[in-house]
Design an enzyme around this catalytic site. Structure first.
Site, PDB file in Angstrom:
ATOM      1  N   GLN A 112       0.887  -1.172   0.138  1.00  0.00           N
ATOM      2  CA  GLN A 112      -0.074  -0.040  -0.120  1.00  0.00           C
ATOM      3  C   GLN A 112       0.967   1.262   0.328  1.00  0.00           C
ATOM      4  O   GLN A 112       2.167   1.180   0.301  1.00  0.00           O
ATOM      5  CB  GLN A 112      -0.901  -0.069   1.268  1.00  0.00           C
ATOM      6  CG  GLN A 112      -1.949  -1.211   1.277  1.00  0.00           C
ATOM      7  CD  GLN A 112      -2.880  -0.833   2.253  1.00  0.00           C
ATOM      8  OE1 GLN A 112      -2.882  -1.537   3.293  1.00  0.00           O
ATOM      9  NE2 GLN A 112      -4.097   0.088   2.157  1.00  0.00           N
ATOM     10  N   HIS A 113       0.226   2.168  -0.416  1.00  0.00           N
ATOM     11  CA  HIS A 113       0.580   3.807  -0.232  1.00  0.00           C
ATOM     12  C   HIS A 113       1.791   4.149  -1.152  1.00  0.00           C
ATOM     13  O   HIS A 113       1.872   5.415  -1.318  1.00  0.00           O
ATOM     14  CB  HIS A 113       1.139   3.742   1.299  1.00  0.00           C
ATOM     15  CG  HIS A 113       0.250   3.430   2.317  1.00  0.00           C
ATOM     16  ND1 HIS A 113      -1.029   3.669   2.577  1.00  0.00           N
ATOM     17  CD2 HIS A 113       0.784   2.434   3.306  1.00  0.00           C
ATOM     18  CE1 HIS A 113      -1.334   3.046   3.616  1.00  0.00           C
ATOM     19  NE2 HIS A 113      -0.405   2.457   4.179  1.00  0.00           N
TER      20      HIS A 113
ATOM     21  N   ASP B 211      -2.231  -4.880   0.442  1.00  0.00           N
ATOM     22  CA  ASP B 211      -1.891  -6.233   0.511  1.00  0.00           C
ATOM     23  C   ASP B 211      -2.860  -6.705   1.939  1.00  0.00           C
ATOM     24  O   ASP B 211      -3.192  -7.960   1.963  1.00  0.00           O
ATOM     25  CB  ASP B 211      -0.306  -6.282   0.900  1.00  0.00           C
ATOM     26  CG  ASP B 211       0.169  -5.030   1.868  1.00  0.00           C
ATOM     27  OD1 ASP B 211      -0.968  -4.293   2.569  1.00  0.00           O
ATOM     28  OD2 ASP B 211       1.181  -4.739   2.110  1.00  0.00           O
TER      29      ASP B 211
END
Length: 476
Positions: free
Chosen positions: A71-72, A238
Site C-alpha cells: 500500500q501507499h 496487501d
C-alpha cells in the site's frame, strides 16, 4: 478447469500463484525478488512480475488475474505514461514533517483539531506512509517533477495497468484507463473510505493540482483485460488481499506476527480514530478494514532467543515451561520505538524482576506475552472504534510457534484459528480473480488449526500488569 492467477507484489518480492478457480487447488507458482530500499523504480516490479509469471508457467491458460500490492507507494506518471521518478514506498519516512504540517494546517495550528478533521474526512490521520504526504514532499522538494505529474497511482494500480497492455509511451488517453479498488485507495490520504470519493482539495494542497486518478471499481468488477484476453480484477492492498486469502468475514480479526505486527478487522462500520492509532481503511469486499500496526513482533523473539542462547523452537518450549504471567516478570517490547501507541522514541523495558523469577523460562514467557499483549492493545483500539471481534485469525511467521498460539488464546480471550502457512495475499488476489468470473467469491477450503481458548471474566492477570507498565512507559 478455469484457472486464475493471484499476484502479491510486496516490498520484498513478487509472488504468483495459479489456482483452480472452482476448488482453489494450487496448480503452479513462481517468485522473484524486488530490490531493497524505500525508493524503487516501478520498472523493477514489472521485471520481477515477468520473472515470477515465467516461473509459474505463464498466463496463457489463465482466465482471470488480480494483483495484491504494497500500500501507499507513490507512482507518478507524465502525460505519455512514463514514470516521473522512482516511487516512494510506504516505509519511506522523509515526508514525516509534511504529515505533521497537514495536521496542523487542517486544525489552524491545533494538532488535536487537525487530527479530528482528517479522521472524519479520510478515516486516517496523516503519517509519513500515506501517499498524500509523499505528494506534499514531492511538490516541496522537486517542484519540476510535481508539475510533470499528470497521473498518480499505487503499485498495484500500475501493475494492473501494465498487465492490460499500457505503459511508457502509451499517451494521455491511456492514463484514463488506470483502475484501483477501495482498499488501496483508502490508504492514500486523499480518498474517503466512508463516502467512496476522492478528495480533490487534498491533492491541491499537496501536489498543487489534481492529476488523473485511477477509477475506483467495485469488488467484483473487471478492471480490464490482458492482451491475451484474461480478465483483470480490481486488485487490493496487501492487507485486504490477505483478508480475502484467509476468508475473513465481519467479526474476524486478522493478526499478523512478522517482523512487525498488524491487527485488522473486517467491519461493517468505518473507523474514524482521531488518535491515529487505527487507520480507517476499506476492505476488498465492500466492508471496512480498520487496522493497527506495531513495530515490534518476531524481532523480540529473535533478540530474546539470542540472549538466552537458544533456537526459536527452544524459546517456545521454555516459554511453555513457565507459568502464565511468568511469575510477575513483564516485558514491554518497545525495542525499536512503537507505533501503537505512537511512541517513536521509546525503548523496551523489563519489570517485576525478583531473584526467584529471573529465569530463562520466565524471560522466554515474558517475551512472548509482551508481544501478544502489545497486539492485544491494537485489538482493543479496533474494538473501541466499534468493530466486533468474535474470532482471531493468526498469521505470519510468528504464528507457527505453538507457544505463541497457546498464549495468544489467553491474551486475546477469543477463539484463535491458525491457517496453514501460505501466500495469503496472492491467494486472496486469486480468489478475487475467481470471483470476477462468476460474480461471487468462491468458498475455497482453508486448512488450519483451532486453538482452544480460556474464557475469562476480564483481562488475564498478565495483560492487566502489562498495560500498567506500558502506561508508565508512555508517561515517561
Amino acid at each position: 478447469m478455469p484457472l486464475v492467477a493471484g499476484i502479491d507484489s510486496s516490498t520484498q518480492s513478487c509472488k504468483v500463484v495459479i489456482r483452480d478457480s472452482v476448488t482453489g487447488a494450487l496448480v503452479r507458482q513462481g517468485r522473484a525478488s524486488h530490490p531493497e530500499g524505500t525508493e524503487v523504480h516501478p520498472d523493477h516490479w514489472w521485471s520481477a512480475l515477468q520473472e515470477a509469471i515465467a516461473q509459474a508457467g505463464g498466463l496463457e491458460d489463465v482466465d482471470a488475474v488480480s494483483v495484491g500490492g504494497q500500500q501507499h507507494g507513490m507512482v507518478c506518471l507524465d502525460e505519455s505514461g512514463d514514470v516521473v521518478r522512482p516511487a516512494l514506498l510506504w516505509n519511506d519516512t522523509r515526508s514525516a514533517t509534511d504529515a505533521e504540517e497537514l495536521i496542523l494546517e487542517a486544525g489552524n495550528g491545533d494538532a488535536t483539531a487537525g487530527a479530528s478533521y482528517w479522521a472524519s474526512r479520510t478515516g486516517t490521520v496523516p503519517v509519513a506512509s500515506l501517499t498524500a504526504t509523499k505528494l506534499r514532499w514531492l511538490a516541496r522538494n522537486e517542484p519540476g517533477n510535481a508539475q510533470r505529474t499528470a497521473a498518480v497511482c499505487l503499485p498495484h494500480d500500475w501493475l494492473s495497468w501494465r498487465l492490460a497492455g499500457h505503459g511508457p509511451g502509451s499517451g494521455p488517453a491511456s492514463l484514463d484507463l488506470l483502475r484501483t479498488d477501495r482498499s488501496d485507495a483508502s490508504g492514500t490520504g486523499y480518498f474517503s473510505a466512508s463516502s467512496g470519493e476522492y478528495l480533490p482539495e487534498v491533492l491541491n494542497s499537496t501536489l498543487g493540482h489534481v492529476p488523473v486518478l485511477p477509477v475506483v471499481v467495485g469488488p467484483l468488477e473487471a478492471a480490464g483485460k490482458t492482451p491475451g484476453g484474461a480478465l483483470i480484477g480490481p486488485g487490493a492492498g496487501d492487507n485486504a488481499a490477505a483478508g480475502l486469502g484467509v476468508s475473513a468475514a465481519v467479526g474476524d480479526v486478522v493478526i499478523s506476527i512478522g517482523t512487525s505486527g498488524t491487527v485488522f478487522a473486517v467491519s461493517d462500520v468505518p473507523a474514524q480514530d482521531e488518535s491515529g492509532l487505527v487507520a480507517g481503511f476499506a476492505d476488498a469486499t465492500g466492508n471496512y478494514l480498520p487496522l493497527a500496526c506495531t513495530l515490534n513482533a518476531t524481532r523480540i523473539f529473535d533478540a530474546t532467543a539470542a540472549l538466552l542462547g537458544v533456537t526459536l523452537t527452544e524459546l517456545g518450549d521454555l516459554a511453555l515451561s513457565a507459568p502464565e504471567g511468568a511469575e510477575g516478570l513483564t516485558l514491554v517490547p518497545y525495542f525499536e520505538g512503537e507505533r501503537t501507541p505512537n511512541l517513536p522514541e521509546a525503548t523496551g523495558s523489563l519489570h517485576g524482576i525478583t531473584v526467584s523469577n529471573y529465569t530463562p523460562a520466565n524471560m522466554a514467557r515474558a517475551a512472548v506475552e509482551g508481544v501478544l499483549c502489545s497486539l492485544a492493545d491494537g485489538l482493543a483500539a479496533l474494538q473501541a472504534q466499534g468493530g466486533s471481534a468474535q474470532r482471531i485469525i493468526l498469521v505470519g511467521g510468528g504464528a507457527q510457534s505453538t507457544a505463541v498460539q497457546q498464549i495468544a488464546a489467553a491474551a486475546f480471550g477469543l477463539p484463535v484459528f491458525v491457517p496453514a502457512p501460505g501466500e495469503y495475499v496472492a491467494d486472496g488476489a486469486a480468489r478475487q480473480a475467481a470471483g470476477i468470473l462468476t460474480g461471487k467469491l468462491p468458498e475455497w477450503p482453508l486448512e488450519g488449526t483451532e486453538v482452544c481458548h480460556r474464557k475469562t471474566t476480564g483481562n488475564p492477570e498478565f495483560l492487566t500488569r502489562y498495560r500498567h507498565y506500558a502506561a508508565k512507559v508512555a508517561k515517561g
